[in-house]
Design an enzyme around this catalytic site. Structure first.
Site, PDB file in Angstrom:
ATOM      1  CD  GLU A 131     -35.233  51.497  25.306  1.00  0.00           C
ATOM      2  OE1 GLU A 131     -34.400  50.613  25.004  1.00  0.00           O
ATOM      3  OE2 GLU A 131     -34.894  52.623  25.713  1.00  0.00           O
ATOM      4  CD  GLU A 178     -29.156  52.087  28.499  1.00  0.00           C
ATOM      5  OE1 GLU A 178     -27.950  52.178  28.232  1.00  0.00           O
ATOM      6  OE2 GLU A 178     -29.982  51.536  27.744  1.00  0.00           O
TER       7      GLU A 178
END
Length: 560
Positions: free
Chosen positions: A470, A355
């Protein structure tokens, strides 16, 4: 294997106080679409009269609250649906007459403690005036629950009039066409269905609440090839929230010696997770080495933050700390595998950086800024990411895949930012990147398969494979609909199959679902969804019951 017992209409009537007369609408109607309709409230012979004429209408139910001996004079028993997820759709016309001609607060409520007494309707109602109610609510019911009008807000000695009452109860385990109930160890195995399609199918877990339990280990081994630890491999956890106190020297890439902890991080839980994987034939994705979140602030400060030092270190010293940390973690795992698993890898892939792309990326600025990332605050450029992949390549086995992982990868600005990150890594000869992790925290109506496919094609054009790392699908602020969720999961898995890696092309090589059951999903802690319970996963409740979404995933593989 547990099965739903289908009740005949006469049997259903027996679950209530009495059946309807031959010329009346049955008390319970089986709609044969995974739903039942309850047409009357519960009987109270002292307070309630059914099928009366009132105010020009026929078939009005009249309730005299003063005559009732029950705490809740207007109620519908829902105990037949205990331990089930149901959609309740309430429709009725209602009038409240107050002897004092004042307004009343009308609240239709469920005594469901786990959901903090959810309300189907709440509003002010003028005495002597009819109002129409049409509301719905998705809720998981405990035992002995009921829908009722709360006495709070009602005037004393009020009379309540109800007509056109309908309470539709829908769910996967309701009605004649109810889905057969199977647990995750009784149903088909996703990993078996996807053998030959993907390299693996995985599920994310936490250690204490899930992986440490033998029954969970059994289910994981049956359904999945691998797991991802939700938290336990992140820096905060590996440091065990302990600030280092003693130090030794480590030589950085600039040839200078820098101070690093002399006592290594605690790998106790890491080792337990690795052992459980070995014992159950599971592999693991390592998550995560470098991340702006869940990394202690003192990791970035001079003197390791001792004496409350809040001065950021130099770029060269930060690079040395990053290399020391990556080396320490990767070598510990390699040593464990050598000593305990004959050198065979438990961890087959690592999220090296997580991220780092900005949500508001543009042509001039594409990384998460110093306001949220101390990595960027120190480096002020992409080189901390390049360093991470350089160090990971230096210390990781060559057959362990190195990944960049991020969310919203299908948003154009974010996708462009990720491509710039990949370009920077690939431009460094000493760095290695093998795959991009598309987290895929999606909503029921976003982003859609077209945008997702575009992102996959853009990333594979960089010469990389894709891992869906995810995936979960939130219902957002919409009412949960199990049939809709099943369709969306099936649509995405059909796309994943279409875009899969083959011998001839780069593509999706594996899929990991972010969590086991709805009750433990991280989404319900998000402020964005406050007041709207999320049901984003493939299994539900403590028994890990297979949801329709599970069968959507299975069907995608069977119909490929």
């Amino acid at each position: 294997m547990k099965k739903i017992l289908f009740l005949t209409l006469s049997a259903l009537c027996l679950t209530f106080t009495s059946c309807a007369k031959s010329n009346e609408t049955p008390r319970v109607i089986d709609n044969k679409d995974n739903s039942l309709t309850i047409t009357r409230i519960d009987e109270d012979e002292k307070a309630i009269r059914f099928n009366k004429k009132f105010d020009g209408f026929n078939d009005v139910t009249i309730i005299d609250t003063a005559a009732s001996t029950k705490k809740n004079s207007v109620a519908v028993n829902l105990s037949d649906y205990s331990d089930k997820q149901v959609l309740l759709e309430l429709k009725c016309d209602i009038r409240i007459d107050d002897p004092k001609n004042s307004n009343s607060e009308l609240i239709w409520i469920i005594n469901e403690i786990a959901s903090n007494f959810p309300q189907l309707y709440r509003g002010r109602i003028q005495s002597g005036k009819w109002i129409t109610i049409s509301e719905n609510l998705f809720v998981e019911l405990g035992k002995n629950r009921s829908l009722y009008i709360s006495p709070v807000g009602l005037p004393k000695n009020a009379k309540i009039y109800i007509k056109n009452f309908s309470l539709k109860v829908s769910g996967d385990e309701i009605g004649q066409n109810a889905m057969e109930v199977k647990t995750w160890t009784e149903a088909a195995s996703i990993k078996e269905k996807y053998k030959g399609i993907f390299d693996y199918f995985g599920i994310a877990v936490t250690y204490k609440e899930e992986l440490s339990k033998p029954e969970v280990q059994k289910g994981l081994a049956y359904q999945a090839d691998c797991i991802t630890m939700g938290n336990e491999f992140k820096p905060d956890f590996i440091f065990n929230w302990q600030q280092p106190q003693t130090f030794t020297e480590f030589t950085g890439k600039d040839g200078k010696a820098y101070k690093v902890p002399s006592v290594p991080p605690k790998f106790t839980t890491v080792d337990k997770c690795l052992q459980i994987c070995k014992d159950n034939g599971l592999k693991m994705r390592g998550h995560v080495l470098v991340w702006h979140s869940q990394t202690p602030d003192w990791f970035f400060y001079e003197n390791w933050g001792l004496n409350n030092n809040k001065t950021l270190v130099s770029k060269n010293e930060m690079a040395a700390r990053q290399e020391w940390y990556i080396k320490t973690v990767l070598e510990h795992v390699a040593d464990w595998e050598k000593k305990n698993n004959n050198g065979e890898h438990i961890i087959f892939a690592w999220d090296v950086v997580n991220e780092a792309a900005s949500d508001g990326a543009n042509a001039s600025h594409y990384l998460r800024g110093a306001d949220t990332s101390k990595w960027y605050a120190v480096y002020e450029d992409v080189s901390f990411i390049v360093d991470a992949f350089t160090f990971a390549n230096k210390y990781a086995p060559k057959d362990v895949k190195l990944c960049y992982n991020d969310y919203n990868t299908y948003a154009d600005n974010k996708l462009n930012a990720i491509c710039k990150i990949i370009d920077a890594i690939q431009a460094e000869p000493k760095a290695r990147i093998d795959a991009v992790g598309m987290q895929s925290h999606m909503k029921i109506d976003y982003p859609g398969t077209k945008a997702f496919e575009k992102a996959v094609n853009t990333l594979t054009a960089k010469g990389l494979n894709v891992q869906i790392t995810e995936i979960d699908i939130a219902n957002g602020k919409a009412t949960y609909n199990s049939t809709q969720l099943k369709k969306v999961y099936k649509d995405y898995f059909e796309l994943f199959i279409k875009c899969r890696k083959t011998a001839d092309k780069k593509g999706i090589e594996g899929v990991t679902v972010w969590g086991i059951n709805d009750e433990t999903t991280w989404l319900n802690a998000m402020q964005e969804y406050k007041g709207h319970t999320q049901y984003p996963l493939l299994f539900k409740n403590k028994n890990y019951i297979c949801k329709p979404a599970f069968y959507g995933v299975i069907e995608a593989a069977e119909e490929k």
